[in-house]
Design a protein around this motif. Structure first.
Motif, PDB file in Angstrom:
ATOM      1  N   ILE A  48       8.219  -9.912   5.750  1.00 29.39           N
ATOM      2  CA  ILE A  48       8.478  -8.550   5.277  1.00 29.39           C
ATOM      3  C   ILE A  48       9.936  -8.483   4.831  1.00 29.39           C
ATOM      4  O   ILE A  48      10.845  -8.779   5.607  1.00 29.39           O
ATOM      5  N   ASN A  51      10.815  -2.224   4.141  1.00 30.05           N
ATOM      6  CA  ASN A  51       9.819  -1.319   4.703  1.00 30.05           C
ATOM      7  C   ASN A  51      10.264   0.118   4.444  1.00 30.05           C
ATOM      8  O   ASN A  51      11.419   0.458   4.710  1.00 30.05           O
ATOM      9  N   LYS A  53       8.529   4.484   4.110  1.00 28.47           N
ATOM     10  CA  LYS A  53       7.449   5.306   4.670  1.00 28.47           C
ATOM     11  C   LYS A  53       7.255   6.556   3.830  1.00 28.47           C
ATOM     12  O   LYS A  53       8.216   7.124   3.314  1.00 28.47           O
ATOM     13  N   GLY A 325      -6.452  -6.656   3.054  1.00 29.06           N
ATOM     14  CA  GLY A 325      -5.998  -5.871   4.187  1.00 29.06           C
ATOM     15  C   GLY A 325      -7.195  -5.322   4.927  1.00 29.06           C
ATOM     16  O   GLY A 325      -8.256  -5.089   4.332  1.00 29.06           O
ATOM     17  N   GLY A 329      -4.744  -2.807   9.785  1.00 28.64           N
ATOM     18  CA  GLY A 329      -3.448  -3.085   9.173  1.00 28.64           C
ATOM     19  C   GLY A 329      -3.058  -4.546   9.151  1.00 28.64           C
ATOM     20  O   GLY A 329      -1.900  -4.874   8.906  1.00 28.64           O
ATOM     21  N   SER A 346       0.756  -8.655  10.488  1.00 33.34           N
ATOM     22  CA  SER A 346       0.427  -7.295  10.881  1.00 33.34           C
ATOM     23  C   SER A 346       1.394  -6.294  10.266  1.00 33.34           C
ATOM     24  O   SER A 346       2.544  -6.622   9.946  1.00 33.34           O
ATOM     25  N   THR A 347       0.905  -5.051  10.116  1.00 34.43           N
ATOM     26  CA  THR A 347       1.759  -3.974   9.629  1.00 34.43           C
ATOM     27  C   THR A 347       1.968  -2.952  10.751  1.00 34.43           C
ATOM     28  O   THR A 347       2.596  -3.283  11.745  1.00 34.43           O
ATOM     29  N   ASP A 348       1.390  -1.742  10.632  1.00 37.23           N
ATOM     30  CA  ASP A 348       1.643  -0.716  11.653  1.00 37.23           C
ATOM     31  C   ASP A 348       0.403  -0.362  12.478  1.00 37.23           C
ATOM     32  O   ASP A 348       0.409   0.604  13.219  1.00 37.23           O
ATOM     33  N   VAL A 352      -5.245  -0.464   6.017  1.00 39.19           N
ATOM     34  CA  VAL A 352      -4.620  -0.617   4.704  1.00 39.19           C
ATOM     35  C   VAL A 352      -5.314   0.341   3.742  1.00 39.19           C
ATOM     36  O   VAL A 352      -6.543   0.383   3.653  1.00 39.19           O
ATOM     37  N   THR A 367      -0.272   1.546   4.095  1.00 44.50           N
ATOM     38  CA  THR A 367      -1.216   1.855   5.161  1.00 44.50           C
ATOM     39  C   THR A 367      -1.523   3.343   5.216  1.00 44.50           C
ATOM     40  O   THR A 367      -0.810   4.176   4.641  1.00 44.50           O
ATOM     41  N   GLY A 371       2.894   3.686   5.903  1.00 40.21           N
ATOM     42  CA  GLY A 371       3.809   2.547   5.915  1.00 40.21           C
ATOM     43  C   GLY A 371       3.785   1.794   4.599  1.00 40.21           C
ATOM     44  O   GLY A 371       2.702   1.505   4.062  1.00 40.21           O
ATOM     45  N   PHE A 373       4.987  -1.710   3.154  1.00 38.54           N
ATOM     46  CA  PHE A 373       5.447  -3.018   3.604  1.00 38.54           C
ATOM     47  C   PHE A 373       5.485  -3.979   2.422  1.00 38.54           C
ATOM     48  O   PHE A 373       4.464  -4.230   1.789  1.00 38.54           O
TER      49      PHE A 373
END
Length: 378
Positions: A48, A51, A53, A325, A329, A346-348, A352, A367, A371, A373
């Motif tokens: 990553i 990031n 939001k 995805g 996530g 992994s993300t949050d 996805v 996401t 999120g 990413f």
């Protein structure tokens, strides 16, 4: 007049109910347990690199990609342009209401649709104009040739001048009693506007909306209206003159958009869009069985059942990998030639929200929790 309004409202309700039923089938409490993931030794390296939001993504988001820029949006109507390499905010705007569709952008103009049915067009974060549509929209507008094109859930198509919002034309085909509450197909191909009209891909003249050609991709099946839903769904894939697309629940197929002719079609289930490269077309069915078809012929190159019931979305074909995805996530990097697992990141923890997109060497994943990413090979 009252009966017409009642029928329209009923059709919209049925579309929502259909989406809810299908969603419950795929992700409800009685869904099959996701297949256990095999242990993996990473074969590639990604990390990553930035990031950001937004305020959640509970609508059918399409991330707009223009040279070096990702344009995204959140539930609350925020529209955001980010430098792809660094994540630096280039501009931020506000649509003035919660969103049901977005984002369409050509790099200059960006367009979204609010829950109140307003089409809003921005330039560098400033609202240029907004216009009531009088219809429900779940597909991101297409911005091309200084025009904004809108596809309604009733399969009507509308064109506006991108600079001042002047309505240029509308095209309406006979509607079905039930339509899909999911992002449909609206895209540009050379001087032709491509739109999904139920299970058909149509090529329209963008200057007046006249139909140049149409090709049936999916054949609706089933005994009731929900089971017979077969609208084309986003995203589509394009290589040269070939455009490939999924027909909801019914099939995957490729069309020669220059000639307006079907290249091939395969009857196969599935609810999300596909990805394509010069050699292969990739997609997952409703059980998350992944298939790669040969772009030229439609013959199956490989299948994989290693990610069954993981809630996969539409993929991205990226170099030697195909990327999916899932509903938790997790980002799955598979080899494009065999489908072998190469890497998981992994993300949050939330699903996805849309197909990953890429600009240069930077891949962006969004996401449901909002999120953003950005991944890049090491």
């Amino acid at each position: 007049m009252n009966s017409t309004l009642s029928w329209s409202a009923g059709a919209r309700l049925m579309a929502v109910l259909a989406a809810a039923v299908l969603s419950a089938c795929a992700f409800g409490p009685d869904k099959p347990k996701p297949k256990a993931l095999d242990p993996i030794t990473p074969q590639i390296s990604e990390r990553i690199v930035w990031n950001q939001k937004v305020d959640g993504v509970q609508f059918p988001l399409s991330v707009a990609v223009s040279p070096g820029v990702f344009t995204v949006a959140g539930n609350d109507g925020t529209v955001l342009a980010l430098e792809a390499d660094t994540g630096r905010e280039l501009w931020r705007g506000q649509a003035g209401g919660k969103l049901t569709a977005g984002v369409g952008s050509d790099g200059r103009f960006a367009a979204v649709v609010t829950r109140d049915g307003e089409l809003v067009t921005l330039e560098a974060g400033r609202t240029l104009w907004h216009k009531p549509l009088g219809l429900r929209v779940t597909s991101a507008p297409l911005v091309a040739g200084e025009r904004v094109f809108v596809l309604g859930v009733d399969r009507s198509v509308h064109a506006f001048d991108a600079q001042d919002g002047t309505k240029l034309w509308s095209a309406q085909r006979p509607g079905d009693p039930l339509t899909l509450s999911q992002a449909g197909v609206i895209a540009a191909f050379k001087d032709t506007l491509l739109v999904g009209q139920g299970p058909r891909l149509a090529g329209l003249d963008p200057s007046n909306g006249n139909v140049r050609w149409e090709v049936t991709v999916g054949s609706p099946r089933g005994t009731n209206e929900i089971e017979r839903l077969a609208d084309l769904v986003a995203p589509v894939g394009r290589v040269g003159d070939i455009v490939c697309v999924r027909s909801f629940q019914a099939g995957v197929g490729c069309v020669n958009a220059e000639r307006g002719a079907l290249s091939w079609a395969k009857a196969v289930g599935g609810t999300d869009g596909i990805a394509i490269d010069d050699e292969l077309v990739f997609g997952a069915d409703a059980s998350d069985r992944i298939t790669a078809w040969k772009t030229a012929s439609g013959d199956v190159a490989w299948t994989s059942e290693k990610l069954l019931y993981h809630g996969l979305g539409a993929p991205l074909s990226r170099g030697k990998t195909v990327v999916f995805g899932d509903s938790e996530g997790v980002i799955h990097f598979l080899s494009r030639d065999k489908g072998d697992a190469l890497l998981r990141l992994s993300t949050d923890g939330s699903a996805v929200a849309t197909a990953p997109v890429v600009s240069g060497t930077t891949m962006l994943v969004v996401t449901r929790n909002g999120g953003l990413f950005a991944f890049r090979p090491e």
